[in-house]
Write an enzyme that holds these catalytic residues in place. Structure first.
Site, mmCIF file in Angstrom:
data_model
loop_
_atom_site.group_PDB
_atom_site.id
_atom_site.type_symbol
_atom_site.label_atom_id
_atom_site.label_comp_id
_atom_site.label_asym_id
_atom_site.label_seq_id
_atom_site.Cartn_x
_atom_site.Cartn_y
_atom_site.Cartn_z
ATOM 1 N N THR A 12 -2.299 -3.607 10.333
ATOM 2 C CA THR A 12 -2.147 -4.058 11.714
ATOM 3 C C THR A 12 -3.229 -5.098 11.962
ATOM 4 O OG1 THR A 12 -1.222 -1.968 12.485
ATOM 5 C CG2 THR A 12 -2.266 -3.364 14.144
ATOM 6 N N GLY A 107 13.561 -8.968 12.791
ATOM 7 C CA GLY A 107 12.192 -8.477 12.930
ATOM 8 C C GLY A 107 11.414 -9.270 13.953
ATOM 9 N N ASP A 109 8.341 -9.870 14.153
ATOM 10 C CA ASP A 109 7.345 -10.757 13.549
ATOM 11 C C ASP A 109 7.966 -12.091 13.136
ATOM 12 O OD1 ASP A 109 8.848 -9.370 11.633
ATOM 13 O OD2 ASP A 109 7.243 -9.347 10.147
#
Length: 257
Positions: A12, A107, A109
């Site tokens: 993360t 996704g 991201d």
């Protein structure tokens, strides 16, 4: 400054960013077993390490590909800052038209990467994100997100090779000086590193043919700086790409009209 958090399968990333600069970027291990308090302690320590005054944080935003941990991270940030982060999701304004069979399955991201890259670079473009998986997402010359490619990341490939074979060891990833290895470890390194380099170059060749013109190519992710210099294509490396995209999305979704 806002806190921009990108939760991947392995790590993360947490960063502090505004329109003038990136104040810090740090990584913590993504662990579904950790509590919100444990994450909160990590985040608090990072802020203290970089001497960030909590009062200077005006907001926060989270992009995640690990939904079971979303509420844990949101709670952790709220414990430290008193701010509930925005969560990148299908209801969020992105300013980007997603031309996919099911846009909601893309996704977050990849969307954030595409938004950031489109903001800074000429279209069409391809963004390579090298994490647990390596993704190549594509934006056409009209600014539409039109799809991409997902392939195993370097470490996934390496771990699979080591775990599924009796005589191949677990090794560190380093660029070998020659393609033709003289020992087992260099042979493995050469196969993983140069195999990925040529795979990326080959996919980019095919994407360019489908797009009908050479795209701008941007790479991000922890392993990008090792792989991209070995590629034939001209690739711009931007470690802060995802944080920049999160800042753009934060502004788009908090503006008062």
């Amino acid at each position: 400054m806002i806190l921009a958090i990108d939760m991947g399968n392995t790590n993360t990333v947490i960063g502090g960013i505004d329109e003038t600069k990136t104040y810090f970027i740090e990584r913590v291990t993504t662990d579904q077993g950790r509590t919100d308090t444990e994450y909160a302690v990590s985040f608090k320590n990072i802020l203290e390490m970089h001497q960030i005054d909590i009062a200077s944080i005006e907001g926060a935003i989270l992009s995640s590909v690990v939904p079971p941990v979303n509420s844990t991270i949101l709670n952790a940030v709220e414990k430290v800052t008193g701010i509930r982060p925005l969560l990148v999701g299908s209801g969020m304004k992105t300013g980007m038209n997603i031309i996919m069979d099911n846009p909601k399955t893309v996704g977050s991201d990849q969307i954030v990467d595409a938004v950031a890259a489109s903001h800074e670079h000429p279209l069409p473009l391809v963004v390579i994100d090298m994490g647990t998986a390596t993704t190549l997402c594509t934006v056409d010359k009209k600014g539409n997100y039109i799809g991409g490619v997902i392939l195993p990341g370097l470490k996934v490939s390496l771990n699979s090779l080591s775990s599924k074979t009796a005589q191949l060891p677990y090794i560190s990833l380093e660029v070998p000086s020659h393609v033709i290895g003289k020992n087992t470890i260099d042979c493995m390194r050469s196969g993983i590193i140069y195999g990925n380099v040529d795979m990326i170059d080959g996919i980019l060749d095919r994407m360019e043919k489908e797009l009908g013109e050479p795209p701008t190519i941007i790479a991000t992710g922890g392993l990008a700086k090792f792989i991209t210099p070995l590629c034939r294509h001209k690739i711009v490396v931007d470690d802060a790409l995802l944080l920049k995209g999160l800042l753009i999305l934060y502004r788009k979704n908090t503006e008062v009209h």
